[in-house]
Design a protein around this motif. Structure first.
Motif, mmCIF file in Angstrom:
data_model
loop_
_atom_site.group_PDB
_atom_site.id
_atom_site.type_symbol
_atom_site.label_atom_id
_atom_site.label_comp_id
_atom_site.label_asym_id
_atom_site.label_seq_id
_atom_site.Cartn_x
_atom_site.Cartn_y
_atom_site.Cartn_z
ATOM 1 N N SER A 23 14.034 -41.369 -7.329
ATOM 2 C CA SER A 23 13.943 -41.812 -5.941
ATOM 3 C C SER A 23 14.475 -43.220 -5.725
ATOM 4 C CB SER A 23 12.495 -41.718 -5.442
ATOM 5 O OG SER A 23 11.623 -42.466 -6.268
ATOM 6 N N GLY A 24 14.838 -43.924 -6.791
ATOM 7 C CA GLY A 24 15.523 -45.205 -6.619
ATOM 8 C C GLY A 24 16.817 -45.049 -5.843
ATOM 9 N N ALA A 25 17.381 -43.833 -5.855
ATOM 10 C CA ALA A 25 18.621 -43.569 -5.122
ATOM 11 C C ALA A 25 18.428 -43.585 -3.614
ATOM 12 C CB ALA A 25 19.191 -42.218 -5.558
ATOM 13 N N LEU A 26 17.176 -43.657 -3.148
ATOM 14 C CA LEU A 26 16.917 -43.705 -1.712
ATOM 15 C C LEU A 26 17.095 -45.105 -1.136
ATOM 16 C CD1 LEU A 26 13.661 -41.533 -1.628
ATOM 17 C CD2 LEU A 26 16.021 -40.774 -1.261
ATOM 18 N N LEU A 27 17.272 -46.113 -1.989
ATOM 19 C CA LEU A 27 17.245 -47.497 -1.526
ATOM 20 C C LEU A 27 18.606 -48.107 -1.262
ATOM 21 C CD1 LEU A 27 14.424 -48.958 -3.804
ATOM 22 C CD2 LEU A 27 14.229 -47.770 -1.612
ATOM 23 N N ASP A 28 19.685 -47.555 -1.825
ATOM 24 C CA ASP A 28 20.975 -48.253 -1.769
ATOM 25 C C ASP A 28 21.915 -47.742 -0.687
ATOM 26 O OD1 ASP A 28 22.493 -45.975 -2.718
ATOM 27 O OD2 ASP A 28 21.870 -46.447 -4.748
ATOM 28 N N GLY A 29 21.465 -46.804 0.142
ATOM 29 C CA GLY A 29 22.367 -46.124 1.061
ATOM 30 C C GLY A 29 23.085 -47.008 2.048
ATOM 31 N N ASP A 30 22.511 -48.141 2.436
ATOM 32 C CA ASP A 30 23.123 -49.008 3.436
ATOM 33 C C ASP A 30 23.851 -50.204 2.826
ATOM 34 O OD1 ASP A 30 22.084 -47.414 5.516
ATOM 35 O OD2 ASP A 30 20.166 -48.474 5.422
ATOM 36 N N ALA A 31 23.847 -50.301 1.512
ATOM 37 C CA ALA A 31 24.477 -51.447 0.838
ATOM 38 C C ALA A 31 25.952 -51.175 0.585
ATOM 39 C CB ALA A 31 23.772 -51.741 -0.476
ATOM 40 N N THR A 32 26.743 -52.236 0.592
ATOM 41 C CA THR A 32 28.160 -52.147 0.237
ATOM 42 C C THR A 32 28.281 -52.341 -1.263
ATOM 43 O OG1 THR A 32 28.837 -53.014 2.391
ATOM 44 C CG2 THR A 32 30.443 -53.141 0.588
ATOM 45 N N LEU A 33 28.764 -51.307 -1.962
ATOM 46 C CA LEU A 33 28.794 -51.307 -3.417
ATOM 47 C C LEU A 33 30.136 -50.798 -3.925
ATOM 48 C CD1 LEU A 33 25.283 -49.671 -3.762
ATOM 49 C CD2 LEU A 33 25.813 -51.990 -4.548
ATOM 50 N N ALA A 34 30.463 -51.180 -5.165
ATOM 51 C CA ALA A 34 31.703 -50.691 -5.780
ATOM 52 C C ALA A 34 31.565 -49.242 -6.220
ATOM 53 C CB ALA A 34 32.074 -51.570 -6.972
#
Length: 218
Positions: free
Chosen positions: A105-116
């Motif tokens: 569920s850590g994958a629920l946190l990065d959806g709005d971040a700009t990432l490589a």
């Protein structure tokens, strides 16, 4: 610097702690543990992956988010929105060459971040997370609204149910061989997040670190 360091990062709602591994230059991996009890069961495993990444010259951070780890925000008071905002703030501080490493569920946190790019180990939807919480609550005989020792409001549960991992762009999904769902690669190993106590799998952690390093290099 290449050793383990204890640091902090600031976001719009305050300050949280983080562990930093490996070099300060080059690509950086931002790790997100699962939410709730699964975080305790996988923390040592995640740290083993991040230490192995340092051997490939890749730096990483393992942060606390609001309501997790040593955060001064109580788990019951933390919101998905605040956790995502903290993630965005840290990703911005780390820079453009930042890659997400998420477990469950850590994958629920990065959806709005700009990432490589995003590397996900057994990503779990919010709906699946809430089902797991409900099963654990029922098995423990806890009253409605109490999950893993925390009181979660209906609004918090609704926000969790609506959350989904982001899988577009440069994204690599890894699963264990016992998981039949679609993945870019699978590895043998037991799901540590299902154990009753924290555990580790050094061999699997080293294989996953190699996978991440090769993926970043590609």
């Amino acid at each position: 610097m290449t050793g383990l360091r204890f640091q902090h990062y600031d976001w719009a709602g305050g300050r949280e702690a983080m562990l930093r591994f490996g070099p300060d230059t080059g690509p950086i991996v931002l790790a997100a543990l699962p939410l709730f009890e699964e975080a305790n069961r996988t923390r040592q495993f995640a740290c083993t992956i991040l230490r192995a990444l340092a051997g490939y010259g890749i730096g990483s951070v393992l942060p606390d988010f609001p309501g997790t780890g040593e955060s001064i925000v109580a788990t019951a008071d933390a919101t998905v929105s605040d956790q995502r905002q903290a993630y965005i703030g840290l990703a911005q501080q780390l820079g453009v060459d930042t890659y997400a490493l998420s477990i469950r569920s850590g994958a629920l946190l990065d959806g709005d971040a700009t990432l490589a790019g995003r590397w996900q180990l057994s990503p779990q939807s919010g709906e699946e997370l809430v089902r797991d919480l409900e099963r654990a609550r029922a098995a423990a005989g806890k009253p409605e609204g109490e999950y893993a020792g925390n009181r979660l409001s209906p609004e918090r549960l609704a926000a969790l149910r609506d959350a989904v991992p982001r899988g577009d762009g440069r994204c690599r999904i890894i699963r264990l061989e016992t998981d039949p769902r679609v993945a870019d690669a699978t590895y043998p190993g037991a799901p540590l997040w299902r154990r009753s106590e924290p555990d580790n799998n050094i061999e699997l952690a080293q294989k996953l670190a190699a996978d991440i390093a090769h993926w970043i290099a590609a």
